[in-house]
Design a protein around this motif. Structure first.
Motif, mmCIF file in Angstrom:
data_model
loop_
_atom_site.group_PDB
_atom_site.id
_atom_site.type_symbol
_atom_site.label_atom_id
_atom_site.label_comp_id
_atom_site.label_asym_id
_atom_site.label_seq_id
_atom_site.Cartn_x
_atom_site.Cartn_y
_atom_site.Cartn_z
ATOM 1 N N ASN A 160 0.813 -1.211 0.000
ATOM 2 C CA ASN A 160 0.000 0.000 0.000
ATOM 3 C C ASN A 160 0.849 1.264 0.000
ATOM 4 O O ASN A 160 0.494 2.268 -0.622
ATOM 5 C CB ASN A 160 -0.918 0.000 1.224
ATOM 6 N N HIS A 161 1.957 1.235 0.701
ATOM 7 C CA HIS A 161 2.829 2.408 0.777
ATOM 8 C C HIS A 161 3.345 2.785 -0.606
ATOM 9 O O HIS A 161 3.262 3.949 -1.029
ATOM 10 C CB HIS A 161 3.987 2.134 1.732
ATOM 11 N N ALA A 162 3.874 1.813 -1.321
ATOM 12 C CA ALA A 162 4.426 2.093 -2.650
ATOM 13 C C ALA A 162 3.348 2.577 -3.617
ATOM 14 O O ALA A 162 3.588 3.462 -4.433
ATOM 15 C CB ALA A 162 5.101 0.841 -3.211
ATOM 16 N N GLY A 163 2.143 1.999 -3.507
ATOM 17 C CA GLY A 163 1.060 2.427 -4.382
ATOM 18 C C GLY A 163 0.680 3.870 -4.153
ATOM 19 O O GLY A 163 0.479 4.640 -5.097
ATOM 20 N N ALA A 164 0.570 4.285 -2.880
ATOM 21 C CA ALA A 164 0.212 5.664 -2.568
ATOM 22 C C ALA A 164 1.332 6.620 -2.982
ATOM 23 O O ALA A 164 1.067 7.710 -3.518
ATOM 24 C CB ALA A 164 -0.074 5.797 -1.074
ATOM 25 N N ALA A 166 3.462 6.212 -5.406
ATOM 26 C CA ALA A 166 3.469 6.319 -6.870
ATOM 27 C C ALA A 166 2.335 7.198 -7.383
ATOM 28 O O ALA A 166 2.492 7.910 -8.379
ATOM 29 C CB ALA A 166 3.379 4.929 -7.487
ATOM 30 N N MET A 167 1.177 7.178 -6.701
ATOM 31 C CA MET A 167 0.066 8.019 -7.155
ATOM 32 C C MET A 167 0.382 9.492 -6.951
ATOM 33 O O MET A 167 0.098 10.329 -7.826
ATOM 34 C CB MET A 167 -1.215 7.646 -6.416
ATOM 35 N N VAL A 168 0.960 9.848 -5.802
ATOM 36 C CA VAL A 168 1.352 11.241 -5.582
ATOM 37 C C VAL A 168 2.389 11.652 -6.622
ATOM 38 O O VAL A 168 2.341 12.769 -7.168
ATOM 39 C CB VAL A 168 1.898 11.436 -4.151
ATOM 40 N N GLU A 169 3.311 10.758 -6.923
ATOM 41 C CA GLU A 169 4.344 11.025 -7.927
ATOM 42 C C GLU A 169 3.692 11.305 -9.286
ATOM 43 O O GLU A 169 4.104 12.228 -10.011
ATOM 44 C CB GLU A 169 5.290 9.835 -8.008
ATOM 45 N N HIS A 170 2.678 10.527 -9.630
ATOM 46 C CA HIS A 170 1.956 10.729 -10.897
ATOM 47 C C HIS A 170 1.260 12.084 -10.918
ATOM 48 O O HIS A 170 1.372 12.846 -11.891
ATOM 49 C CB HIS A 170 0.929 9.610 -11.106
ATOM 50 N N LEU A 171 0.538 12.416 -9.853
ATOM 51 C CA LEU A 171 -0.185 13.689 -9.809
ATOM 52 C C LEU A 171 0.782 14.870 -9.858
ATOM 53 O O LEU A 171 0.526 15.876 -10.535
ATOM 54 C CB LEU A 171 -1.048 13.752 -8.550
ATOM 55 N N ALA A 172 1.907 14.742 -9.171
ATOM 56 C CA ALA A 172 2.917 15.809 -9.193
ATOM 57 C C ALA A 172 3.509 15.965 -10.588
ATOM 58 O O ALA A 172 3.806 17.090 -11.028
ATOM 59 C CB ALA A 172 4.010 15.519 -8.171
ATOM 60 N N GLN A 192 -3.502 3.293 7.145
ATOM 61 C CA GLN A 192 -2.334 3.987 7.664
ATOM 62 C C GLN A 192 -1.128 3.850 6.739
ATOM 63 O O GLN A 192 -0.341 4.795 6.573
ATOM 64 C CB GLN A 192 -2.002 3.466 9.065
ATOM 65 N N ASN A 193 -0.959 2.691 6.113
ATOM 66 C CA ASN A 193 0.132 2.517 5.156
ATOM 67 C C ASN A 193 -0.043 3.433 3.948
ATOM 68 O O ASN A 193 0.931 3.990 3.422
ATOM 69 C CB ASN A 193 0.203 1.057 4.685
ATOM 70 N N ARG A 194 -1.285 3.599 3.496
ATOM 71 C CA ARG A 194 -1.539 4.496 2.367
ATOM 72 C C ARG A 194 -1.300 5.945 2.765
ATOM 73 O O ARG A 194 -0.756 6.732 1.975
ATOM 74 C CB ARG A 194 -2.969 4.276 1.849
ATOM 75 N N LEU A 195 -1.691 6.296 3.977
ATOM 76 C CA LEU A 195 -1.446 7.646 4.472
ATOM 77 C C LEU A 195 0.052 7.927 4.571
ATOM 78 O O LEU A 195 0.527 9.006 4.177
ATOM 79 C CB LEU A 195 -2.108 7.821 5.841
ATOM 80 N N HIS A 196 0.809 6.960 5.064
ATOM 81 C CA HIS A 196 2.257 7.140 5.165
ATOM 82 C C HIS A 196 2.888 7.291 3.785
ATOM 83 O O HIS A 196 3.832 8.077 3.612
ATOM 84 C CB HIS A 196 2.886 5.957 5.906
ATOM 85 N N GLY A 197 2.373 6.542 2.810
ATOM 86 C CA GLY A 197 2.883 6.682 1.443
ATOM 87 C C GLY A 197 2.639 8.082 0.903
ATOM 88 O O GLY A 197 3.504 8.671 0.238
ATOM 89 N N TYR A 198 1.458 8.629 1.170
ATOM 90 C CA TYR A 198 1.131 9.996 0.746
ATOM 91 C C TYR A 198 2.057 11.001 1.436
ATOM 92 O O TYR A 198 2.638 11.886 0.786
ATOM 93 C CB TYR A 198 -0.322 10.299 1.088
ATOM 94 N N ARG A 199 2.207 10.878 2.750
ATOM 95 C CA ARG A 199 3.045 11.818 3.500
ATOM 96 C C ARG A 199 4.491 11.780 3.003
ATOM 97 O O ARG A 199 5.118 12.828 2.786
ATOM 98 C CB ARG A 199 3.009 11.477 4.989
ATOM 99 N N ALA A 203 6.554 14.856 1.113
ATOM 100 C CA ALA A 203 7.782 15.391 1.704
ATOM 101 C C ALA A 203 8.956 15.298 0.730
ATOM 102 O O ALA A 203 9.804 16.206 0.668
ATOM 103 C CB ALA A 203 8.108 14.638 2.994
ATOM 104 N N ALA A 204 9.020 14.213 -0.029
ATOM 105 C CA ALA A 204 10.151 14.000 -0.929
ATOM 106 C C ALA A 204 9.997 14.746 -2.254
ATOM 107 O O ALA A 204 10.988 15.255 -2.800
ATOM 108 C CB ALA A 204 10.315 12.506 -1.194
ATOM 109 N N LEU A 205 8.777 14.797 -2.769
ATOM 110 C CA LEU A 205 8.562 15.328 -4.117
ATOM 111 C C LEU A 205 8.111 16.786 -4.136
ATOM 112 O O LEU A 205 8.387 17.508 -5.087
ATOM 113 C CB LEU A 205 7.522 14.472 -4.846
ATOM 114 N N LEU A 206 7.408 17.198 -3.084
ATOM 115 C CA LEU A 206 6.893 18.569 -3.024
ATOM 116 C C LEU A 206 7.241 19.191 -1.671
ATOM 117 O O LEU A 206 6.354 19.567 -0.896
ATOM 118 C CB LEU A 206 5.376 18.567 -3.249
ATOM 119 N N PRO A 207 8.530 19.267 -1.362
ATOM 120 C CA PRO A 207 8.936 19.791 -0.041
ATOM 121 C C PRO A 207 8.460 21.233 0.144
ATOM 122 O O PRO A 207 8.529 22.052 -0.772
ATOM 123 C CB PRO A 207 10.466 19.707 -0.084
#
Length: 346
Positions: A160-164, A166-172, A192-199, A203-207
């Motif tokens: 779930n973490h990697a999926g979330a 990757a989705m933020v990465e796509h939207l960015a 919670q795993n999906r939330l952590h992936g989003y966070r 942080a990494a892509l849109l600091p």
């Protein structure tokens, strides 16, 4: 009077032992005899006595499945995958739901004891103490998307973490900076795993970009309410990423009611890729979880554990998710594609 195994043996001109070997799937009977026995079984409409067979084999040929809920497309797909795998092996299913309640989950597991040869348990809320108290140590068990894995169990999960991430990465990558997230239940392991992936992705892509988290409950209504709430924000996000598709669909309804266009005014994405995701307008960009495959593989691993307890099986297995890019995120029809979500974790 009911037909007995002796009647079948007499009709096929073989011993009762030969009939028993064929009915139990043994391979030490020649093919001609096997066909003759099966023909007699069909002609006489013989039905083996399940209780008697269980006493001999110590098997019920039934598997238990405990899920958090039975409502919704995700669980329908999961049960479909489990059922396909069970029917292919001539097994029956005993399915129950905990409704997210620990006491109901414990009661369901107690009810299944002695009635099943093994258990599939999907309980995102189950902690180590619950599993230790309610899972019989000697009963083969496969856990699905559960936070803890006791030493005597096997586990299946989705990344779930990697999926979330990757989705933020796509939207960015589409130019969206302010990406809001509709979360799932606070005490749900997958949520919670999906939330952590989003966070982590933000942080990494849109600091420096503030994160926006709206509370949800994995239901369409909670997504609808979250959509109404974000419309009242002083700064409306460029995109909304919901932790599951049902919340994304509910949010879409709220946006449509407010006269906003998706994706022209605001992009939208979900998680799971339930069948409905490809039929709404616009079609929903999402993270695909191979839901039916998850059920099939979990059951296959359980059967392996039952039939060969000493086998050196992989204790924990994780299924990769993949992005399914559709119109709701601003992806054109020509660009629609799938891509495995192998996101780097920070």
């Amino acid at each position: 009077m009911s037909v007995t195994i002796k009647d079948v043996a007499k009709a096929a001109n073989v011993s009762v032992a030969s009939v028993s070997r064929v009915l139990n799937g043994r391979d030490n009977v020649n093919e001609e005899t096997r066909k003759r026995i099966l023909a007699a079984v069909r002609r006489l409409r013989y039905m083996p006595n399940g209780a008697a067979r269980s006493l001999i084999t110590r098997r019920t040929h039934t598997l238990g499945a405990l899920l958090p809920d039975l409502h919704g497309e995700f669980f329908s797909e999961l049960i479909r995958g489990i059922d396909i795998a069970a029917r292919a092996r001539g097994l029956h299913l005993l399915v129950s739901s905990s409704h997210g309640d620990v006491d109901e989950a414990a009661a369901a597991l107690r009810t299944m004891r002695g009635k099943v040869d093994g258990l599939l348990v999907m309980s995102p809320y189950a902690d180590a103490d619950f599993l230790a108290d309610n899972l019989p140590p000697a009963l083969p068990t496969v856990l699905i998307n559960t936070p803890h894995t006791p030493d005597n169990c096997m586990a299946m999960s989705v990344d779930n973490h990697a999926g979330a991430y990757a989705m933020v990465e796509h939207l960015a990558s589409l130019g969206h900076r302010h990406i809001a997230f509709i979360s799932g239940p606070e005490d749900n392991f997958e949520a919670q795993n999906r939330l952590h992936g989003y966070r982590d992705a933000m942080a990494a892509l849109l600091p420096g970009v503030p994160i926006q988290i709206l509370e949800g409950e994995f239901t369409d209504n909670s997504g609808y309410l979250a959509g109404q709430h974000l419309l009242q924000l002083e700064q409306r996000p460029d995109a909304v990423f919901a932790a599951n598709d049902m919340m994304a669909i509910g949010c879409l309804s709220a946006l449509h009611e407010a006269g906003l266009r998706v994706p022209e005014d605001i992009a939208l994405a979900g998680f799971d890729d339930i069948p409905l995701a490809r039929y709404i307008t616009p079609k929903l960009t999402t993270v695909r979880v191979h839901i039916a495959e998850l059920g099939e593989q979990a059951l296959a691993r359980l059967v392996q554990a039952i039939e060969d307890p000493s086998a050196d099986a992989e204790r924990e297995k994780t299924l990769q998710s993949e992005l399914v890019l559709r119109a709701s995120s601003g992806t054109s029809a020509q660009e629609t594609r799938r891509k495995t979500a192998h996101a780097s974790k920070v």
